[in-house]
Design a protein around this motif. Structure first.
Motif, PDB file in Angstrom:
ATOM      1  N   PRO A   2       0.723  -1.128   0.152  1.00 56.80           N
ATOM      2  CA  PRO A   2       0.077  -0.264  -0.193  1.00 56.80           C
ATOM      3  C   PRO A   2       0.761   1.099  -0.328  1.00 56.80           C
ATOM      4  N   GLU A  98      -5.157   6.457 -13.664  1.00 57.91           N
ATOM      5  CA  GLU A  98      -3.794   5.613 -12.288  1.00 57.91           C
ATOM      6  C   GLU A  98      -2.661   7.024 -11.643  1.00 57.91           C
ATOM      7  N   GLU A 102      -1.287   3.063  -9.155  1.00 58.20           N
ATOM      8  CA  GLU A 102      -2.892   2.324  -8.846  1.00 58.20           C
ATOM      9  C   GLU A 102      -3.457   2.582  -9.101  1.00 58.20           C
ATOM     10  N   PRO A 122      -8.556   2.011  -4.035  1.00 57.89           N
ATOM     11  CA  PRO A 122      -9.228   0.718  -4.164  1.00 57.89           C
ATOM     12  C   PRO A 122      -7.880  -0.060  -3.441  1.00 57.89           C
ATOM     13  N   ARG A 123      -6.863  -0.245  -4.373  1.00 57.33           N
ATOM     14  CA  ARG A 123      -5.349  -1.377  -3.721  1.00 57.33           C
ATOM     15  C   ARG A 123      -5.269  -1.104  -2.371  1.00 57.33           C
ATOM     16  N   SER A 124      -4.841   0.116  -2.027  1.00 60.68           N
ATOM     17  CA  SER A 124      -4.090   0.863  -0.949  1.00 60.68           C
ATOM     18  C   SER A 124      -5.292   1.063   0.174  1.00 60.68           C
ATOM     19  N   THR A 163     -11.845   0.796   4.251  1.00 60.28           N
ATOM     20  CA  THR A 163     -11.609   2.219   3.322  1.00 60.28           C
ATOM     21  C   THR A 163     -11.328   2.941   4.353  1.00 60.28           C
TER      22      THR A 163
END
Length: 248
Positions: A2, A98, A102, A122-124, A163
């Motif tokens: 992250p 992006e 990400e 969303p990835r982090s 989140t």
């Protein structure tokens, strides 16, 4: 991995956020240049971009100086471009973006202003919501309607519970007092406010799950009976709560 998050206090009660990863550093909102530039220098980070959530001066006043000092590009909502600082990249909800390697989801969160956007990584597991969904509250409706803000909060409320909600201000004292006035028997709310008061955890950022448990504007189902609105649509219950907060 992250992205690394650094929360910066600016002006009287604003938050700005630095995100750092292998591909560089970006800033979300620029209330005041000085503390942001100091933090970048202290960490020896080079700023690649500034992401702007909405046009209000307490989120944009630092842009010109930061761009002058760093050469960072400026990214903001196409719908708000006419009243944002000059943008190098105009983006719209639903379009691909992006940042630092990400994917970023751009979410329309109009209500506080029309054209306000949130940036969801969303990835982090982070969402930068500025003056839409806030710690223990939501933004005042300066331009949009209650129905518009309820739609925006509903979009944010659909994100994963873990989140991290990175909002634009520390209004925890006022928001917490109002939350207690309408939800006095909520043990999670009492725990959160005690932890903040004792500085065991920050008011913001906080997880969406925490907001689910403690933020009255996400608890319309739990509060509708106490407001005498058992059969009212969610948006009407939200509107009543927002009116109550405005006069609190």
């Amino acid at each position: 991995m992250p992205l690394e998050l650094v929360t910066l206090r600016c002006l009287k009660d604003n938050y700005a956020y630095l995100l750092h990863g292998d591909e560089g550093t970006v800033l979300i909102d620029a209330p005041d240049a000085a503390p942001i530039l100091r933090e970048l220098e202290a960490r020896d980070w080079s700023l690649a971009a500034i992401l702007l959530t909405h046009h209000h001066a307490d989120h944009t006043d630092g842009v010109a100086e930061i761009v002058r000092e760093t050469g960072a590009m400026v990214i903001g909502a196409a719908a708000d471009a006419h009243r944002l600082p000059p943008l190098d990249l105009r983006v719209s909800p639903g379009e691909p973006l992006e940042v630092l390697g990400e994917p970023v989801e751009i979410i329309d969160v109009s209500g506080h202003t029309v054209g306000h956007v949130a940036f969801h990584f969303p990835r982090s597991g982070m969402a930068f919501t500025a003056d839409s969904l806030m710690a223990l509250g939501c933004g005042r409706l300066f331009e949009g309607t209650a129905a518009m803000m309820w739609d925006s909060l509903s979009r944010l409320n659909a994100l994963p519970g873990d989140t991290l909600i990175c909002s634009g201000h520390d209004y925890c004292a006022g928001n917490g007092a109002f939350a207690l006035s309408v939800d006095p028997d909520n043990p999670a709310l009492h725990r959160r406010l005690k932890a903040v008061q004792e500085a065991r955890e920050p008011c913001a950022p906080a997880t969406l799950a925490m907001e689910h448990e403690t933020n009255p504007f996400l608890r319309v189902d739990a509060l509708r009976a106490s407001l005498g609105m058992e059969t009212a649509p969610d948006a009407e219950v939200f509107a009543r709560l927002r009116q109550m907060k405005d006069s609190f």
